[in-house]
Motif scaffolding. Structure first.
Motif, short mmCIF file in Angstrom:
data_model
loop_
_atom_site.label_atom_id
_atom_site.label_comp_id
_atom_site.label_asym_id
_atom_site.label_seq_id
_atom_site.Cartn_x
_atom_site.Cartn_y
_atom_site.Cartn_z
N PRO A 180 40.30 63.67 20.52
CA PRO A 180 40.41 63.12 21.88
C PRO A 180 39.15 62.35 22.29
CG PRO A 180 39.94 65.47 21.97
CD PRO A 180 40.19 65.15 20.54
N GLN A 181 39.35 61.28 23.04
CA GLN A 181 38.25 60.48 23.56
C GLN A 181 38.54 60.08 25.00
OE1 GLN A 181 37.13 57.07 21.26
NE2 GLN A 181 36.75 58.22 19.38
N MET A 182 37.47 59.98 25.79
CA MET A 182 37.54 59.47 27.16
C MET A 182 36.41 58.47 27.36
SD MET A 182 38.16 63.06 29.24
CE MET A 182 37.66 62.26 30.77
N THR A 183 36.75 57.27 27.85
CA THR A 183 35.75 56.24 28.09
C THR A 183 35.86 55.76 29.54
OG1 THR A 183 35.93 55.49 25.80
CG2 THR A 183 34.86 53.99 27.35
N LEU A 184 34.80 55.91 30.30
CA LEU A 184 34.82 55.51 31.70
C LEU A 184 35.05 54.00 31.81
CD1 LEU A 184 34.35 56.76 34.57
CD2 LEU A 184 32.00 55.88 34.40
N VAL A 185 35.87 53.61 32.79
CA VAL A 185 36.12 52.19 33.09
C VAL A 185 35.51 51.92 34.47
CG1 VAL A 185 37.85 50.35 33.23
CG2 VAL A 185 38.29 52.37 31.79
N PRO A 186 34.21 51.61 34.53
CA PRO A 186 33.50 51.54 35.82
C PRO A 186 34.13 50.61 36.84
CG PRO A 186 31.96 51.44 33.98
CD PRO A 186 33.32 51.30 33.40
N GLU A 187 34.63 49.46 36.39
CA GLU A 187 35.19 48.48 37.33
C GLU A 187 36.47 48.95 37.99
OE1 GLU A 187 36.59 47.19 33.17
OE2 GLU A 187 34.84 48.13 34.10
N ARG A 188 37.11 50.01 37.47
CA ARG A 188 38.34 50.53 38.07
C ARG A 188 38.08 51.75 38.95
NH1 ARG A 188 41.97 46.61 37.42
NH2 ARG A 188 43.59 48.13 37.89
#
Length: 430
Positions: free
Chosen positions: A154-162
């Motif tokens: 599993p991976q999680m990557t923050l999407v700052p612009e959203r």
């Protein structure tokens, strides 16, 4: 069992996550003479047809009509002359449980307008034609066991612009089905949250696109994960051509692939992938494993039911006009559902018919134990009302339904609000 009817006429112009009806200058209405559109077998409904302009002026001229059992060839057709913008079709019935649909077309100013209505006959008695394979449970238990051997990674990557002041948005992925194949999703996580939050998995309708994520629910303290099933990141918001190119290319007609063999059917990896998505949520340290729900519409409505059966961590389900119900119905002169594998009864090989039994959503619905909420209408020409009703009828788990008879393959805002409130009430114990 709780059944509610929502009789509304709302004209909406925008297109959002779930399609909505469009307004037009010419308004065609077809209405049965029972307010709930329901009849007993042998009764003869009257279909009232009205054609008016947006300013409510009656339209004159000839209107073409067809009367048919759901998704089957017409029993009757012809032309009727409108009088003061009105006409009536009557004299037809059904001797067996099902839906009788009246469709009407009129050409005004070179453009054709159409509407329909379906009278339901003894709908609680509609039964599916699909056959439940004797080893149905064993087949899917083995499929899930095989998937357990594939590392999730599993991976999680923050999407700052959203992200917003209340919600963090992540691009997520996990491995499923085989090494190197990933399911991606858009996850919304409340910034202010309890140690353990409830979660909603949103499974996709047909198509390939970016996933915005479900912010409203996250703002109320619920983790949401909206997944895709085609192995593409769901946050390519600035590159819609990636999705559209695949829809017209490599993914063209993929929904019908592999139905000649239960082992290689396209939906095998989809079904076990959706079940794994629940496990992905459950392994997060901020998700309460005892409060996970799943929801979706059309193909997603089907995947809602499938996922609920395959993964007992799902505690609540909300299905909007589920597809893939009673796939072989047309072979028995009963309405079938998207993806219409046997349209015109073509390709009805022994192998395809047998494979359908393992992937027909009706056979998953038979085994549900979680509370489930439905909404659908009687005018759907994509996933016909006969197939949905047959699915609903086999559910023995606690169930509720919000019926909006006049809807087609779309929902009104009221239906979407009702779904959200039902899920939040269950998950937040309101």
């Amino acid at each position: 069992m709780k059944r509610l009817f929502l009789s509304v006429v709302v004209l909406l112009c925008s297109i959002v996550v779930v399609a909505q009806p469009r307004a037009s200058f010419i308004k065609v209405e077809v209405t049965p003479d029972h307010a709930d559109w329901l009849y007993e077998c042998g009764e003869k409904p009257q279909f009232d047809i009205s054609v008016r302009t947006a300013s409510n002026a009656p339209v004159e001229g000839d209107i073409y009509f067809e009367v048919s059992e759901d998704m089957l060839p017409p029993l009757a057709k012809g032309d009727i002359t409108l009088k003061n913008g009105k006409a009536t079709v009557k004299g037809y019935t059904m001797k067996k449980p099902g839906f009788l649909r009246c469709r009407a077309w009129i050409k005004v100013g070179g453009k054709t307008y159409e509407e329909c209505a379906a009278a339901g006959f003894s709908v609680d008695k509609i039964q599916p034609k699909t056959v439940l394979p004797a080893d149905f449970k064993e087949f899917w238990a083995e499929a899930l066991k095989a998937n357990e051997k594939i590392e999730m990674l599993p991976q999680m990557t923050l999407v700052p612009e959203r992200c917003t002041s209340k919600v963090d948005v992540y691009l997520t992925r996990f491995q499923s089905f085989k090494k190197g194949y990933y399911i991606y999703g858009t996850m919304c996580v409340p910034k202010q949250r309890a140690e353990k939050c409830p979660a909603i998995l949103i499974v996709p309708g047909a198509g390939c696109r970016a996933r915005e994520g479900y912010m409203k629910e996250a703002e109320q303290g619920v983790v949401t994960l909206e997944i895709g099933i085609h192995g593409l990141p769901t946050t390519l918001y600035d590159h819609p051509e990636v999705y559209s190119g695949l829809k017209g290319g490599g993914l063209w007609n993929c929904y019908k692939n592999g139905f000649d063999n239960r082992e290689t059917c396209f939906y095998r990896r989809v079904f076990v992938g959706c079940a794994r998505a629940v496990d992905f949520l459950a392994q997060l340290d901020f998700v309460d494993e005892e409060r996970i729900a799943v929801t979706g519409w059309s193909q997603g409505g089907a995947l809602t039911i499938v996922t609920s059966y395959l993964n007992p961590k799902v505690k609540f389900a909300a299905s909007i006009y589920p597809a893939m119900c009673d796939l072989t119905g047309r072979l028995y002169d009963q309405g079938d559902s998207w993806p219409h594998l046997f349209k015109d009864k073509m390709g009805a090989t022994k192998e395809r018919i047998e494979t359908c039994g393992y992937y027909d959503v009706v056979n998953f619905a038979r085994h549900l134990t979680q509370p489930i909420w439905f909404t659908y209408g009687y005018n759907d020409l994509v996933v016909c009302s006969t197939s949905i009703q047959a699915c609903y009828n086999v559910v023995t788990a606690p169930k509720e339904v919000l019926l909006v008879p006049q809807t087609r393959h779309y929902t009104y805002q009221e239906q979407r609000d009702a779904r959200r409130e039902w899920l939040l009430e269950k998950l937040l114990k309101r």
